[in-house]
Design an enzyme around this catalytic site. Structure first.
Site, PDB file in Angstrom:
ATOM      1  N   TYR A  78      45.840  30.084  34.694  1.00 54.68           N
ATOM      2  CA  TYR A  78      45.093  31.176  34.071  1.00 54.68           C
ATOM      3  C   TYR A  78      43.601  30.948  34.303  1.00 54.68           C
ATOM      4  O   TYR A  78      43.087  29.845  34.066  1.00 54.68           O
ATOM      5  CB  TYR A  78      45.371  31.233  32.561  1.00 54.68           C
ATOM      6  CG  TYR A  78      46.806  31.562  32.226  1.00 54.68           C
ATOM      7  CD1 TYR A  78      47.223  32.879  32.081  1.00 54.68           C
ATOM      8  CD2 TYR A  78      47.749  30.547  32.055  1.00 54.68           C
ATOM      9  CE1 TYR A  78      48.546  33.193  31.778  1.00 54.68           C
ATOM     10  CE2 TYR A  78      49.072  30.846  31.748  1.00 54.68           C
ATOM     11  CZ  TYR A  78      49.459  32.165  31.618  1.00 54.68           C
ATOM     12  OH  TYR A  78      50.767  32.461  31.326  1.00 54.68           O
ATOM     13  N   SER A  79      42.910  31.998  34.740  1.00 54.04           N
ATOM     14  CA  SER A  79      41.467  31.882  34.948  1.00 54.04           C
ATOM     15  C   SER A  79      40.775  31.594  33.614  1.00 54.04           C
ATOM     16  O   SER A  79      41.094  32.209  32.590  1.00 54.04           O
ATOM     17  CB  SER A  79      40.902  33.183  35.538  1.00 54.04           C
ATOM     18  OG  SER A  79      41.405  33.419  36.820  1.00 54.04           O
ATOM     19  N   CYS A 248      39.466  39.897  41.762  1.00 52.06           N
ATOM     20  CA  CYS A 248      40.458  39.198  40.941  1.00 52.06           C
ATOM     21  C   CYS A 248      41.347  40.205  40.219  1.00 52.06           C
ATOM     22  O   CYS A 248      40.852  41.134  39.568  1.00 52.06           O
ATOM     23  CB  CYS A 248      39.748  38.303  39.924  1.00 52.06           C
ATOM     24  SG  CYS A 248      40.871  37.212  39.017  1.00 52.06           S
ATOM     25  N   GLU A 288      41.200  36.368  44.551  1.00 53.21           N
ATOM     26  CA  GLU A 288      42.084  35.661  43.616  1.00 53.21           C
ATOM     27  C   GLU A 288      43.065  36.698  43.068  1.00 53.21           C
ATOM     28  O   GLU A 288      42.760  37.403  42.091  1.00 53.21           O
ATOM     29  CB  GLU A 288      41.270  35.038  42.474  1.00 53.21           C
ATOM     30  CG  GLU A 288      42.049  34.094  41.614  1.00 53.21           C
ATOM     31  CD  GLU A 288      41.888  32.636  41.997  1.00 53.21           C
ATOM     32  OE1 GLU A 288      42.479  31.812  41.299  1.00 53.21           O
ATOM     33  OE2 GLU A 288      41.208  32.310  42.972  1.00 53.21           O
ATOM     34  N   TYR A 290      47.309  37.919  42.176  1.00 51.92           N
ATOM     35  CA  TYR A 290      48.584  37.353  41.726  1.00 51.92           C
ATOM     36  C   TYR A 290      49.628  38.447  41.604  1.00 51.92           C
ATOM     37  O   TYR A 290      49.294  39.624  41.662  1.00 51.92           O
ATOM     38  CB  TYR A 290      48.399  36.648  40.377  1.00 51.92           C
ATOM     39  CG  TYR A 290      47.519  37.381  39.404  1.00 51.92           C
ATOM     40  CD1 TYR A 290      48.041  38.382  38.574  1.00 51.92           C
ATOM     41  CD2 TYR A 290      46.145  37.107  39.316  1.00 51.92           C
ATOM     42  CE1 TYR A 290      47.235  39.058  37.686  1.00 51.92           C
ATOM     43  CE2 TYR A 290      45.337  37.787  38.432  1.00 51.92           C
ATOM     44  CZ  TYR A 290      45.888  38.757  37.615  1.00 51.92           C
ATOM     45  OH  TYR A 290      45.083  39.444  36.746  1.00 51.92           O
TER      46      TYR A 290
END
Length: 290
Positions: A78-79, A248, A288, A290
């Site tokens: 997790y960022s 992101c 980044e 996901y």
């Protein structure tokens, strides 16, 4: 296009074989009860233990239990949503932005993501095993004159919360900062709605471009649409060699962003594919997803 220098951040101080035990402090809901997603701001206490990181890195979480006999659950990354000086000025506190992931089981029941469900059900004082920090590319550059083009969807806003707090704080950023932030509705705009408006508090110091995809029934607005609206400035920043892209969020956003940038750079000295290659080579294209 000059290489964009960046610090050499600490990496993997804690690994799955030697995780760090931290204490859960509190959670704050970032979406309204009637929102389409459950997203929370979770704060953890390091309790004096060392965990050095820089803005843009991620922290891993080890959910309890096993995915198969003898096999622990995989670490979920997790960022980190806090600055390197700590959450809310407390160097022992570190925060994550977590969406409760859900799925439909074979019997029709709604199930929760292993790690996100675990995190969203924590109670104050609960111990949590974490790893990291991880990630060495998606970090703030050292050149404070860089024009930062930040593009986020959903919980992809987490690292940019940290970026903005740092850039607009002690770093006194000289370059222009633009944040393109997309969600389904205003209710899902974490840190930019009635639950928490931290990002909105920055709007007089940055270019804030919000994209809501489920508000207008006749037109879905995405971050790539907002990029086109600012196309001339983005093109000029790219051509000057000043632009630094940080993207992101969900992987599905990537294609639309590329298409918009390709349109923006039409007629330029180079086609978009070549500009992107130059941006990547100089460390100015950071992804980044996901």
């Amino acid at each position: 296009m000059e290489l964009l220098a960046r610090p050499d951040p600490p990496l993997n101080t804690y690994k799955p074989t030697n995780p760090l035990r931290v204490r859960f402090v509190k959670k704050e809901r970032l979406t309204t009860p009637d929102a389409l997603d459950d997203i929370y701001h979770l704060v953890f206490d390091l309790e004096g233990q060392p965990y050095s990181f820089v803005e843009g890195q991620s922290m891993g979480v080890v959910a309890p239990g096993e995915r198969a006999p003898g096999k622990p659950h995989q670490v979920r990354l997790y960022s980190i949503a806090s600055t390197s000086s700590g959450e809310a000025g407390n160097p022992d506190h570190i925060a994550l932005c977590v969406k409760r992931a859900t799925h439909t089981e074979a019997d029709g029941q709604v199930g929760q993501g292993v790690c996100s469900g675990y995190l969203c059900h924590l109670s104050p004082g609960d111990p949590v095993l974490v790893t990291g920090p991880s990630g060495k590319a998606f970090v703030l550059p050292e050149d404070k004159a860089a024009d930062m083009i930040l593009i986020a969807t959903g919980t992809g806003i987490a690292p940019f919360r940290a970026f903005l707090m740092r850039m607009l704080g002690d770093l006194q950023w000289a370059g222009k900062i633009d944040l393109f932030y997309g969600a389904k509705t205003q209710r899902e705009l974490s840190y930019a709605n009635d639950c928490n408006a931290e990002i909105l508090n920055f709007q007089d110091r940055i270019g804030l471009h919000l994209a809501l995809s489920r508000v207008d029934p006749h037109r879905k607005i995405y971050v790539q649409d907002r990029l086109l609206e600012e196309g001339q400035r983005i093109r000029q920043a790219v051509e000057r060699g000043q632009a630094a892209f940080y993207i992101c969020g969900l992987k599905g956003m990537e294609a639309g962003i590329e298409e918009s940038l390709s349109r923006i750079m039409e007629g330029s000295e180079h086609p978009w594919a070549e500009w992107k290659a130059r941006l990547k080579k100089s460390g100015r294209w950071n992804l980044e997803v996901y």
